[in-house]
Write a protein that holds these residues in place. Structure first.
Motif: not given
Length: 738
Positions: A236-238, A275-280, A331-334, A407-410
């Motif tokens: 994570w970078r947030d 459909i688009y994926n999370w990166h798209e 999804f985490a990257a999104f 909430l915690r893991d993502f």
């Protein structure tokens, strides 16, 4: 097969009794570890394995791979046994028709879950179920593999089945941990990506194969198997976002939410494309949301669900992001990308009910386990779904752990809890005689209320700054009041009353609006009874209700003017904001989950005008403290004109704790109101900072030439007043220049 004394070999008892063998063959043995695997035998070690369809088995020394013994066939094909002269770690080399498989013996490993894990689970207070139950990639005694754990207290036997054992329930029956009702097994050398289910022998017979309630990944629908997931190791970078989140999401902060269905916002190649994926989606959705000035994205449920037409609200995997859009890592990257852009992420979450699909939670172990047993308590007639029995401690803990998982893991910033009203009342959508009262004879669902209170207390204590928002449509008191004060403890409640009243008003022909004037004022009677979000959600643009622009009366010009005025009214009314995708550019068609929004409409001036108006409203909302700081404080709002029924015109002040107030005047008739006098508290020039009728929004450009001087004429309890031109079907906002 008749029971008889155990067969002996060289004076040692190596073969199990016939009754045990018969139970293994019939896949009915409730304690396979008592028969299979290694068992002390004097100074040596007795080993048994049940491997139906195997051609032969050899026992190898684990450290060197040297052959220690060839296993002999027992009473039935597939039952193998041998004896080692002394206990030692070993491998099984199994000859199958398709080749040789070398592995550790699953039945050589002891109990896997700790007593504290089982205790906390039974108590309903295990906060880390996502890292303990289900399929966990672990190392045991130096061996890589997967540990499975599933709750099925009334099952007679539970097996893990998958492609790794030809979906044969005889191959990997599990160990029961009494009294918790949890079954477990460690299967060596399984890898992330392997598909699996549970084969369960219930009290009354074999059940359809069940997906894992605690699965962290699933097959892409229409497949229904669970998938062994790689541990989430996202970097994570947030950190900065998380440190600032509590302030960004405080009750005095701007909260403007863009509600999104991930599969239909945009699609590859157009309306009916993939459909688009999370990166798209991250590449396209995040810049759009940032440009439009929304502070948050709210995603309709992205947990795995069998039927796409449920939009995610009939989900079966409370811990697995839908494979439709990619992996958990994706999804985490999104979410991380959203945070990097200064955008929060809220997930719709459904603890009220679940679908009846055979592979799901319904009668999971052959009994009503996750749901209430009686249909008057456990079945939703409206939705054809089961109702979670949140009074059962294990189910209570299961749902609590699910909330914390997202909430915690993502790093999700909030959960919007769906269908809270259906949880609070036992008679929700039921006729007399079709519901069971609580222990006090009342209609409240005490177990669900206790769960919601516990959930909100835990989230407040353990996930700093996170929001839990209730979709609640009744007058249940204290939804957003702290639990310590007798409330449910939610951060916000959707203001369904405001939504229904204001939409009813705006759909009236302007000539009739004077008879419905109170629809626009009544919300201020109760505006501070809760912390509110004003929702124009997907529910208002489906099931034949048409689009938001489609609700507006009049000719084409009036429809767009009405919509601009309505959105302006909403953005200047106390309460946080939520708008469903497509409404921001006045999509004509009713939303459909299987096609993308009508983005081509942005090429038409009127649609682009609504789009630009909403962008500017979001900017004003964020930049002007008077529009958000005192949303939940009566000091933040003052009626100036609330009773001009004849002209269908309203005026009010929005205020902050410091700084100048804003004057808002709304005219809901297609008539220009010239010389319309409104009282103001401050002398000098009042600058017009927003006009929904401006030419840039494709309005008629009636207004006040950028501003107007206050005059020494008392009006509406104010020492001064301004004489305004109020545009037709328009809203203007003015601010003192001094």
């Amino acid at each position: 097969m008749n029971d008889r004394p155990a067969v002996t070999l060289h004076g040692e008892h190596l073969l199990p009794r016939d009754t045990d063998v018969d139970a293994l063959v019939r896949a009915e043995h409730g304690d396979p570890f008592s028969i299979l695997g290694p068992h002390p035998d004097g100074d040596g070690l007795m080993i048994r394995a049940f491997l139906p369809n195997a051609l032969g088995v050899e026992v190898l020394e684990r450290s060197s791979g040297r052959t220690l013994a060839s296993m002999e066939q027992g009473q039935v094909p597939g039952l193998f046994f041998t004896r080692l002269t002394h206990p030692q770690p070993y491998l099984l080399s199994i000859r199958w028709p398709g080749g040789v498989h070398v592995t550790e013996d699953p039945y050589s490993f002891g109990p896997q879950l700790g007593e504290m894990d089982l205790y906390l689970f039974a108590e309903g207070n295990h906060r880390e179920l996502a890292r303990v139950f289900g399929a966990q990639v672990v190392e045991v005694e130096g061996v890589q593999g997967v540990r499975f754990a599933v709750w099925a207290p009334n099952a007679r036997r539970v097996s893990v089945v998958g492609s790794f054992n030809d979906w044969d329930g005889r191959r990997h029956p599990m160990r029961l941990r009494f009294p918790s009702g949890v079954w477990e097994i460690f299967i060596p050398r399984l890898q992330p990506g392997d598909a699996y289910k549970y084969e369960i022998l219930g009290p009354h017979g074999i059940l359809p194969l069940k997906a894992d309630p605690m699965a962290l990944a699933t097959e892409h629908p229409p497949g229904t198997a669970s998938i062994v997931a790689r541990p989430l190791d996202y970097q994570w970078r947030d950190d900065l976002w998380l440190r600032e989140r509590a302030a960004r999401q405080a009750v005095n902060a701007p909260l403007s939410i863009y509600e999104v269905h991930a599969g239909s916002w945009q699609r590859e190649g157009g309306e009916n494309g993939p459909i688009y994926n999370w990166h798209e989606l991250a590449e396209r959705l995040i810049p759009y949301v940032k440009e439009m000035g929304f502070t948050h994205i709210e995603l309709m449920p992205i947990m795995e669900h069998p039927f796409g037409g449920s939009w995610g609200y009939q989900l079966l995997s409370q811990f697995a992001p839908s494979a439709r859009y990619g992996s958990a890592h994706d999804f985490a990257a999104f979410v991380d990308a959203c945070h990097g852009a200064g955008i929060g992420v809220i997930l719709d979450w459904v603890p009220a009910h679940f679908p009846t699909d055979a592979h799901g939670l319904g009668e999971f172990d052959g009994t009503a386990l996750y749901e209430y047993a009686h249909p008057f308590e456990g079945f939703h007639q409206d939705w054809d779904t089961y109702i979670y029995n949140l009074g059962r401690t294990e189910v209570h803990g299961f749902m609590l752990a699910s909330a914390l998982h997202w909430l915690r893991d993502f790093h999700v910033d909030g959960l919007r809890v769906d269908a809270v009203a259906s949880m609070l009342y036992r008679d929700y959508s039921r006729q007399e005689g079709e519901w069971i009262p609580n222990r006090h004879g009342g209609r409240e669902n005490l177990e669900a209320i206790e769960f919601l209170q516990h959930l909100n207390e835990v989230v407040t204590a353990e996930v700093e700054g996170a929001l839990v928002i209730a979709e609640e449509s009744t007058a249940f008191p204290g939804v957003s009041r702290p639990v310590a004060d007798g409330g449910l403890g939610f951060a916000y409640k959707w203001n369904m009353g405001w939504m229904h009243d204001s939409l009813k008003y705006i759909q009236e022909d302007p000539i009739h609006r004077s008879y419905h004037h109170d629809k626009m004022t009544f919300s201020m009677v109760y505006a501070y009874s809760e912390h509110f979000v004003l929702p124009i959600s997907h529910d208002e643009v489906v099931h034949g209700k048409g689009s938001l622009i489609g609700k507006m009366p009049g000719d084409r010009w009036q429809k767009f003017a009405n919509l601009r005025a309505y959105l302006s009214f909403m953005w200047t009314h106390p309460g946080k904001k939520l708008l469903f995708m497509g409404s921001e550019f006045a999509q004509w068609r009713e939303w459909h989950h299987d096609r993308e929004l009508d983005w081509h409409l942005l090429n038409e001036p009127e649609h682009k005008g609504v789009h630009d108006l909403l962008r500017d409203l979001n900017r004003l909302y964020r930049e002007e403290p008077a529009l958000h700081e005192l949303d939940s404080d009566p000091a933040g709002f003052q009626w100036l004109i609330g009773d001009d029924r004849a002209n269908s015109t309203f005026a009010w002040l929005r205020k902050s704790s410091s700084g100048d107030p804003l004057l808002v005047v709304a005219n809901f008739t297609p008539v220009v109101r010239g010389g319309y006098r409104v009282g103001v508290p401050i002398t000098g020039r009042w600058r017009e900072i927003f006009n929904s009728d401006a030419a840039c929004y494709r309005g008629s450009n009636n207004g006040n030439g950028g501003g107007i001087l206050a005059e020494q004429v008392e009006q509406h309890g104010q020492p001064l007043s301004v004489s305004l031109t109020v545009p037709p079907l328009g809203v203007v906002i003015l601010r003192p220049e001094g």
